[in-house]
Write a protein that holds these residues in place. Structure first.
Motif, short mmCIF file in Angstrom:
data_model
loop_
_atom_site.label_atom_id
_atom_site.label_comp_id
_atom_site.label_asym_id
_atom_site.label_seq_id
_atom_site.Cartn_x
_atom_site.Cartn_y
_atom_site.Cartn_z
N ILE A 80 0.84 -1.20 0.00
CA ILE A 80 0.00 0.00 0.00
C ILE A 80 0.88 1.25 0.00
O ILE A 80 1.89 1.30 0.69
CB ILE A 80 -0.91 0.05 1.26
N LEU A 81 0.45 2.26 -0.75
CA LEU A 81 1.11 3.57 -0.76
C LEU A 81 0.06 4.63 -0.49
O LEU A 81 -1.00 4.62 -1.11
CB LEU A 81 1.77 3.83 -2.11
N ILE A 82 0.34 5.54 0.44
CA ILE A 82 -0.55 6.66 0.71
C ILE A 82 0.22 7.94 0.41
O ILE A 82 1.27 8.20 0.99
CB ILE A 82 -1.04 6.69 2.17
N LEU A 83 -0.32 8.74 -0.51
CA LEU A 83 0.21 10.07 -0.81
C LEU A 83 -0.72 11.09 -0.19
O LEU A 83 -1.95 10.92 -0.23
CB LEU A 83 0.27 10.30 -2.32
N ALA A 84 -0.17 12.14 0.39
CA ALA A 84 -1.01 13.13 1.07
C ALA A 84 -0.54 14.54 0.75
O ALA A 84 0.65 14.79 0.55
CB ALA A 84 -0.99 12.90 2.57
N ARG A 85 -1.50 15.44 0.73
CA ARG A 85 -1.24 16.86 0.48
C ARG A 85 -2.16 17.66 1.39
O ARG A 85 -3.33 17.33 1.54
CB ARG A 85 -1.52 17.19 -0.98
N VAL B 27 -7.21 4.16 -5.32
CA VAL B 27 -6.81 3.62 -6.62
C VAL B 27 -6.42 2.17 -6.39
O VAL B 27 -5.38 1.89 -5.81
CB VAL B 27 -5.62 4.41 -7.22
N VAL B 28 -7.29 1.27 -6.83
CA VAL B 28 -7.01 -0.16 -6.72
C VAL B 28 -7.06 -0.70 -8.15
O VAL B 28 -8.12 -0.87 -8.73
CB VAL B 28 -8.03 -0.89 -5.82
N ASN C 284 -12.92 -4.70 -4.47
CA ASN C 284 -13.92 -4.14 -3.57
C ASN C 284 -13.61 -4.41 -2.11
O ASN C 284 -13.82 -3.55 -1.25
CB ASN C 284 -15.31 -4.67 -3.92
N GLU C 285 -13.09 -5.58 -1.82
CA GLU C 285 -12.72 -5.90 -0.44
C GLU C 285 -11.59 -5.00 0.04
O GLU C 285 -11.62 -4.48 1.16
CB GLU C 285 -12.32 -7.37 -0.32
N ILE C 286 -10.58 -4.79 -0.80
CA ILE C 286 -9.47 -3.90 -0.45
C ILE C 286 -10.00 -2.50 -0.19
O ILE C 286 -9.65 -1.87 0.82
CB ILE C 286 -8.41 -3.90 -1.58
N LYS C 287 -10.85 -2.00 -1.07
CA LYS C 287 -11.40 -0.65 -0.90
C LYS C 287 -12.25 -0.54 0.37
O LYS C 287 -12.17 0.45 1.09
CB LYS C 287 -12.24 -0.25 -2.12
N ARG C 288 -13.03 -1.56 0.66
CA ARG C 288 -13.88 -1.55 1.84
C ARG C 288 -13.05 -1.46 3.12
O ARG C 288 -13.35 -0.68 4.03
CB ARG C 288 -14.75 -2.81 1.84
N ILE C 289 -11.98 -2.23 3.17
CA ILE C 289 -11.12 -2.24 4.36
C ILE C 289 -10.41 -0.89 4.52
O ILE C 289 -10.32 -0.35 5.63
CB ILE C 289 -10.11 -3.40 4.27
N ILE C 290 -9.92 -0.33 3.42
CA ILE C 290 -9.24 0.97 3.49
C ILE C 290 -10.22 2.07 3.89
O ILE C 290 -9.88 2.93 4.71
CB ILE C 290 -8.55 1.29 2.14
N LEU D 272 -3.09 4.03 -2.82
CA LEU D 272 -2.87 3.18 -3.99
C LEU D 272 -2.51 1.77 -3.53
O LEU D 272 -1.67 1.61 -2.64
CB LEU D 272 -1.71 3.72 -4.83
N SER D 273 -3.14 0.79 -4.16
CA SER D 273 -2.75 -0.59 -3.84
C SER D 273 -1.60 -0.98 -4.74
O SER D 273 -1.43 -0.46 -5.85
CB SER D 273 -3.94 -1.53 -4.06
N ARG D 274 -0.81 -1.88 -4.25
CA ARG D 274 0.32 -2.41 -5.01
C ARG D 274 0.17 -3.92 -5.11
O ARG D 274 -0.73 -4.51 -4.50
CB ARG D 274 1.63 -2.07 -4.30
#
Length: 129
Positions: free
Chosen positions: A34-39, A51-52, A64-70, A89-91
């Protein structure tokens, strides 16, 4: 008690919202999956976009499962993040984690991001002549 819903005003909705974070990220937190970019934003609230990619999770049920958990993790951490626009972003390998491992990893990434309020991006090297 604070609300932990994920309403429209805490989502990144437009391509411009995503582009601003991608182009001018102040901070990032990452793991292998997982990558998290923030501004920083001027809204006073944290917002998030996801972004998956199909490349990393072929089946819609996995994405959908990845997005739900995030999203669930973000709902619990959004008030601590104050005024960040975040893109998660998922990797490769994110779909291979079980639910509790993924949730724990994302929770740790939010904590890391929060601990570095001025960002942790490396500075561009200046050329000396």
């Amino acid at each position: 008690m604070t609300s932990t819903v994920f309403p429209r005003h805490v989502r990144l909705l437009t391509a411009g919202d995503y582009r601003r974070v991608f182009d001018q990220a102040d901070a990032k937190a990452q793991s292998k999956q997982i990558l998290i970019l923030a501004r920083r934003n001027e809204l006073g609230i944290a917002r998030m976009g996801l972004v998956v990619a199909k490349k990393h999770a072929k089946r819609a049920v996995d994405r959908n499962e990845i997005k739900r958990i995030i999203r669930e993790s973000f709902r619990h951490h959004q008030f601590e993040l104050e005024n960040f626009d975040c893109v998660v972003l998922s990797r490769a390998g994110a779909k291979d984690l079980d639910k509790t491992e993924l949730r724990h990893m994302v929770d740790q990434l939010w904590t890391r991001l929060r601990q570095k309020p001025n960002g942790n991006r490396s500075r561009k090297k200046t050329r000396q002549q």
